[in-house]
Enzyme design. Structure first.
Site, mmCIF file in Angstrom:
data_model
loop_
_atom_site.group_PDB
_atom_site.id
_atom_site.type_symbol
_atom_site.label_atom_id
_atom_site.label_comp_id
_atom_site.label_asym_id
_atom_site.label_seq_id
_atom_site.Cartn_x
_atom_site.Cartn_y
_atom_site.Cartn_z
ATOM 1 C CG HIS A 31 32.509 -10.931 -37.050
ATOM 2 N ND1 HIS A 31 32.250 -12.140 -37.555
ATOM 3 C CD2 HIS A 31 32.082 -10.076 -37.809
ATOM 4 C CE1 HIS A 31 31.653 -12.045 -38.386
ATOM 5 N NE2 HIS A 31 31.596 -10.803 -38.966
ATOM 6 C CG HIS A 34 36.336 -12.598 -40.100
ATOM 7 N ND1 HIS A 34 35.656 -11.718 -39.361
ATOM 8 C CD2 HIS A 34 35.811 -12.681 -41.416
ATOM 9 C CE1 HIS A 34 34.983 -10.923 -40.338
ATOM 10 N NE2 HIS A 34 35.354 -11.498 -41.601
ATOM 11 C CE LYS A 148 27.375 -24.553 -45.678
ATOM 12 N NZ LYS A 148 26.625 -25.551 -45.347
#
Ligand code: PAF
Length: 284
Positions: A31, A34, A148
């Site tokens: 998605h 990425h 993160k």
């Protein structure tokens, strides 16, 4: 873009490409989160460097076989996303070929993986460490990028690199969010549009917590206010955990005297568990 499913071939391709490899390991179902990692890898690698991506649903990190079986696959769409982001090499192995049938070496993380999400997923982060280490051995990347959003995973991979003296720089990339602030996740697809709107309260609560921390509010009050802001939802929400932890060790802390992380996991309804977190710089 070169695509290979063979480990040895991937290793050779990376070796031929030279030292400057920027690597993004994924489990596919790519998605925008990425895509942001791949684009950042492309930017850092420049035209001289190489961007490598792996797409592999790692069986070792699933504690329940139903989760592994139901993990989404979208190979063609994923390859298209890699191509568009400017990836040079895609490694997409089959589980049967990636691990030796009688593999018998394990990696065990004994501290950071016991907390937060790891508390309810025994063995999960050991599986993550095993696959990441094996992928690093194949790609020999100069740097590898991780989101993160999975802050605990990032902290554990940093620890893996530190403890085993891996020559790879671990780069954390900011969480990619919907316009309303909701952290991107494949699980968001399981929420209704109304729930998605409401779930943006998690990020708003984290932002408020950070601004209150920076204004000098005590940690226990910040935690209390954040809990109230989440639980004031009219939807069925249940906090799995809401913790203030040290950014490096993930140990619980009760003040903002060192860089900390306000981390949460919240159930929306019975099934959808959302995670998010906010880094809070140290307040002297
Ligand atoms: O974050 C993921 O997608 C996976 O845990 C990773 C790092 C690719 C290892 O399988």
């Amino acid at each position: 873009m070169v695509i290979t499913s063979n480990s040895q071939n991937f290793q050779e391709l990376c070796a031929q490409a030279g030292k400057k490899i920027y690597f993004v390991p994924t489990m596919g179902a790519l998605h925008r989160g990425h895509t942001a990692l791949m684009k950042e890898a492309r930017r850092l690698a420049g035209s001289e460097g190489t961007v490598a991506v792996s797409i592999f649903v790692n069986p070792l990190q699933f504690d329940r076989s139903e989760d592994l079986d139901s993990y989404p696959h979208s190979k063609e769409k994923d390859l298209q996303a890699c191509e568009t982001a400017g990836v040079d090499i895609v490694f997409i192995p089959l589980a049967e070929q990636f691990y030796e049938p009688n593999h018998s070496i394990e990696i065990r993380e004994t501290s950071l993986s016991k907390r937060l999400c790891g508390a309810s997923r025994p063995g999960h982060f050991n599986g993550v460490c095993a696959v990441v280490l094996k992928l690093f051995m194949l790609a020999s990347p100069q740097a590898a990028l991780f989101g993160k959003k999975d802050f605990q995973q990032l902290a554990i991979i940093r620890r893996l690199a530190r403890d085993l003296s891996l020559p790879t720089t671990i780069i954390g990339h900011d969480t990619v969010r919907e316009d309303n602030g909701l952290a991107l996740s494949s699980r968001n697809a399981l929420l209704t549009e109304e729930e998605k709107k409401d779930a943006a309260r998690l990020y708003r609560a984290l932002q408020k917590a950070k601004s209150n921390a920076l204004k000098g509010t005590a940690a226990h009050l910040v935690l209390k206010q954040t809990k109230e802001a989440i639980e004031s939802s009219s939807y069925k929400v249940k906090i799995d955990y809401l913790e203030l932890v040290n950014q490096e060790t993930l140990e619980k802390v009760d003040s903002f005297s060192a860089p900390s992380l306000l981390a949460l996991a919240v159930f929306y309804g019975d099934k959808v568990r959302l995670i998010d977190s906010m880094e809070i710089p140290s307040q002297k």
